[in-house]
Design an enzyme around this catalytic site. Structure first.
Site, PDB file in Angstrom:
ATOM      1  CE  LYS A  76      -2.954  -4.126   8.897  1.00  0.00           C
ATOM      2  NZ  LYS A  76      -4.352  -4.174   8.496  1.00  0.00           N
ATOM      3  CG  ASP A 112      -5.878  -2.805   5.425  1.00  0.00           C
ATOM      4  OD1 ASP A 112      -5.852  -3.893   4.805  1.00  0.00           O
ATOM      5  OD2 ASP A 112      -5.283  -2.633   6.509  1.00  0.00           O
TER       6      ASP A 112
HETATM    7  P1  NAP Z   1      -7.346  -2.623  16.874  1.00  0.00           P
HETATM    8  O1  NAP Z   1      -6.556  -1.490  16.344  1.00  0.00           O
HETATM    9  O2  NAP Z   1      -6.847  -3.399  18.032  1.00  0.00           O
HETATM   10  O3  NAP Z   1      -8.798  -2.012  17.272  1.00  0.00           O
HETATM   11  C1  NAP Z   1      -9.826  -2.821  17.746  1.00  0.00           C
HETATM   12  C2  NAP Z   1     -11.044  -1.966  18.078  1.00  0.00           C
HETATM   13  O4  NAP Z   1     -12.125  -2.836  18.392  1.00  0.00           O
HETATM   14  C3  NAP Z   1     -10.854  -1.055  19.274  1.00  0.00           C
HETATM   15  O5  NAP Z   1     -11.591   0.113  19.069  1.00  0.00           O
HETATM   16  C4  NAP Z   1     -11.423  -1.867  20.442  1.00  0.00           C
HETATM   17  O6  NAP Z   1     -12.010  -1.105  21.449  1.00  0.00           O
HETATM   18  C5  NAP Z   1     -12.547  -2.612  19.753  1.00  0.00           C
HETATM   19  N1  NAP Z   1     -12.765  -3.934  20.347  1.00  0.00           N
HETATM   20  C6  NAP Z   1     -11.822  -4.881  20.585  1.00  0.00           C
HETATM   21  N2  NAP Z   1     -12.400  -5.990  21.088  1.00  0.00           N
HETATM   22  C7  NAP Z   1     -13.731  -5.715  21.203  1.00  0.00           C
HETATM   23  C8  NAP Z   1     -14.836  -6.454  21.668  1.00  0.00           C
HETATM   24  N3  NAP Z   1     -14.684  -7.702  22.127  1.00  0.00           N
HETATM   25  N4  NAP Z   1     -16.073  -5.871  21.650  1.00  0.00           N
HETATM   26  C9  NAP Z   1     -16.222  -4.620  21.188  1.00  0.00           C
HETATM   27  N5  NAP Z   1     -15.186  -3.849  20.734  1.00  0.00           N
HETATM   28  C10 NAP Z   1     -13.968  -4.405  20.737  1.00  0.00           C
HETATM   29  O7  NAP Z   1      -7.653  -3.700  15.753  1.00  0.00           O
HETATM   30  P2  NAP Z   1      -7.778  -3.433  14.170  1.00  0.00           P
HETATM   31  O8  NAP Z   1      -6.431  -3.405  13.558  1.00  0.00           O
HETATM   32  O9  NAP Z   1      -8.709  -2.302  13.940  1.00  0.00           O
HETATM   33  O10 NAP Z   1      -8.443  -4.814  13.711  1.00  0.00           O
HETATM   34  C11 NAP Z   1      -9.776  -5.087  14.033  1.00  0.00           C
HETATM   35  C12 NAP Z   1     -10.253  -6.312  13.252  1.00  0.00           C
HETATM   36  O11 NAP Z   1     -10.185  -6.045  11.866  1.00  0.00           O
HETATM   37  C13 NAP Z   1      -9.403  -7.578  13.475  1.00  0.00           C
HETATM   38  O12 NAP Z   1     -10.286  -8.660  13.636  1.00  0.00           O
HETATM   39  C14 NAP Z   1      -8.627  -7.715  12.175  1.00  0.00           C
HETATM   40  O13 NAP Z   1      -8.320  -9.065  11.875  1.00  0.00           O
HETATM   41  C15 NAP Z   1      -9.632  -7.156  11.194  1.00  0.00           C
HETATM   42  N6  NAP Z   1      -9.058  -6.684   9.926  1.00  0.00           N
HETATM   43  C16 NAP Z   1      -9.496  -7.267   8.784  1.00  0.00           C
HETATM   44  C17 NAP Z   1      -9.005  -6.834   7.577  1.00  0.00           C
HETATM   45  C18 NAP Z   1      -9.500  -7.484   6.315  1.00  0.00           C
HETATM   46  O14 NAP Z   1      -8.827  -7.358   5.286  1.00  0.00           O
HETATM   47  N7  NAP Z   1     -10.649  -8.121   6.332  1.00  0.00           N
HETATM   48  C19 NAP Z   1      -8.058  -5.803   7.514  1.00  0.00           C
HETATM   49  C20 NAP Z   1      -7.646  -5.204   8.711  1.00  0.00           C
HETATM   50  C21 NAP Z   1      -8.160  -5.653   9.914  1.00  0.00           C
HETATM   51  P3  NAP Z   1     -11.161  -0.425  22.641  1.00  0.00           P
HETATM   52  O15 NAP Z   1     -10.645   0.857  22.068  1.00  0.00           O
HETATM   53  O16 NAP Z   1     -12.157  -0.235  23.700  1.00  0.00           O
HETATM   54  O17 NAP Z   1     -10.074  -1.409  23.002  1.00  0.00           O
END
Ligand code: NAP
Length: 298
Positions: A76, A112
């Protein structure tokens, strides 16, 4: 939802989602509903595209006449340099999940934000004037910050396990919003988080996803007692351990499947330059949710 038998010919207008990995995407199922509803000659596919192959894949898709694309993890942000232009909202968020074909190349949008806004609103969660906590500081947290601003939240506290990333998220968003009205925003430590009121929480970490070993973003059970309204971005499973705990303490929880549905709806409407009626959108959402229910219980 029955899987449609897609009919494709030389006039079919093609769309796709790119991501890596892509095997668990629900996007083709949602777009299949839209395609069936509008009755046009369209097809939607899914491709595993690594960041290294993104530029080539975009060139190929444009050369082959693809009308639009969706992008998911981890593309993205990486896609931005290859676009012919970018919508102001996507620029503010710093992430693009929808591309529309133009004469010159692909133009980028972020749906989003709309997806999360609709997830909250359709679940009766209104952030105006409220103090909101965001868990996580990645891509989805950027959308959540933007939603908090658009909905008129009073303040936003961002908690992330890596504190510096939360500070950086807030700093960058403040910079992107220069001259605009914004909520008071700050990064908080776990200790601060546990000791402050937090009736509104948006959970944006992958904790609780089927493939992730951490079931909860915050382990301390006391954290869940104070939550009145919560939204989770995780959609597999629908009822995450986070939402279950919120509900077991009397709070209301909105699941990530509705965000997923609404971001797809907005993308499809951008591509067709026309919107479905409210009734159509509601009916297709019900159909998608009942398909997903069956999927998780298989
Ligand atoms: P990302 O950019 O990789 O960011 C993940 C964030 O979560 C980071 O701040 C990370 O912390 C933290 N994190 C990762 N694993 C963790 C854990 N086990 N415990 C606590 N904190 C944790 O990912 P993203 O793009 O934001 O996506 C996050 C989630 O949103 C995914 O599951 C994705 O599928 C979902 N999502 C859903 C939709 C929807 O339409 N429903 C849309 C977009 C995304 P650190 O900085 O410490 O690594």
């Amino acid at each position: 939802m029955k899987r449609a038998s897609m009919s494709v010919d030389g006039r079919t207008r093609c769309f796709a989602v790119f991501g890596h990995p892509i095997g668990h995407t629900f996007s083709p199922m949602i777009h299949e509903l839209f395609i069936r509803e509008c009755g046009e000659n369209l097809a939607y596919l899914a491709f595993d595209v690594t960041p290294e192959n993104l530029e080539d894949a975009l060139r190929g898709a444009w050369a082959m006449g693809f009308r639009g694309l969706n992008l998911t993890i981890p593309l993205k942000e990486r896609v931005i340099p290859y676009l012919t232009g970018i919508d102001p909202l996507a620029r503010k968020v710093g992430a693009v999940n929808t591309l529309k074909r133009t004469e010159e190349g692909f133009y980028g949008y972020n749906t989003d934000v709309y997806g999360m806004q609709s997830q909250l609103r359709t679940n009766g969660i209104h952030l105006q004037g409220q103090d909101v906590v965001i868990l996580g500081a990645g891509g989805a947290a950027k959308s959540a910050l933007c939603v908090c601003q658009m909905e008129g939240a009073k303040s936003v506290s961002v908690y992330n396990r890596t504190y510096e990333r939360a500070t950086e998220l807030v700093r960058r968003f403040e910079e992107a919003c220069r001259g605009e009205e914004t909520p008071r925003m700050r990064a908080v430590s776990l200790e601060e988080l546990l000791n402050m009121p937090h009736p509104y929480v948006i959970q944006t970490t992958p904790a609780g996803m089927l493939s992730v070993s951490d079931r909860l973003p915050i382990r301390e059970e006391s954290f869940y007692e104070d939550i009145r309204y919560a939204a989770d971005v995780v959609f597999n499973p629908k009822d995450t351990p986070f939402l279950s705990l919120v509900r077991s303490h009397g709070g209301k929880g909105a699941d990530g499947l509705s965000m997923l549905y609404y971001q797809a709806l907005k993308a499809f409407e951008i591509w067709r330059e026309t919107a479905f009626s409210k009734e159509q959108a509601r009916r297709m959402k019900e159909e998608f949710l009942s398909w997903a229910e069956g999927f998780f219980h298989e």
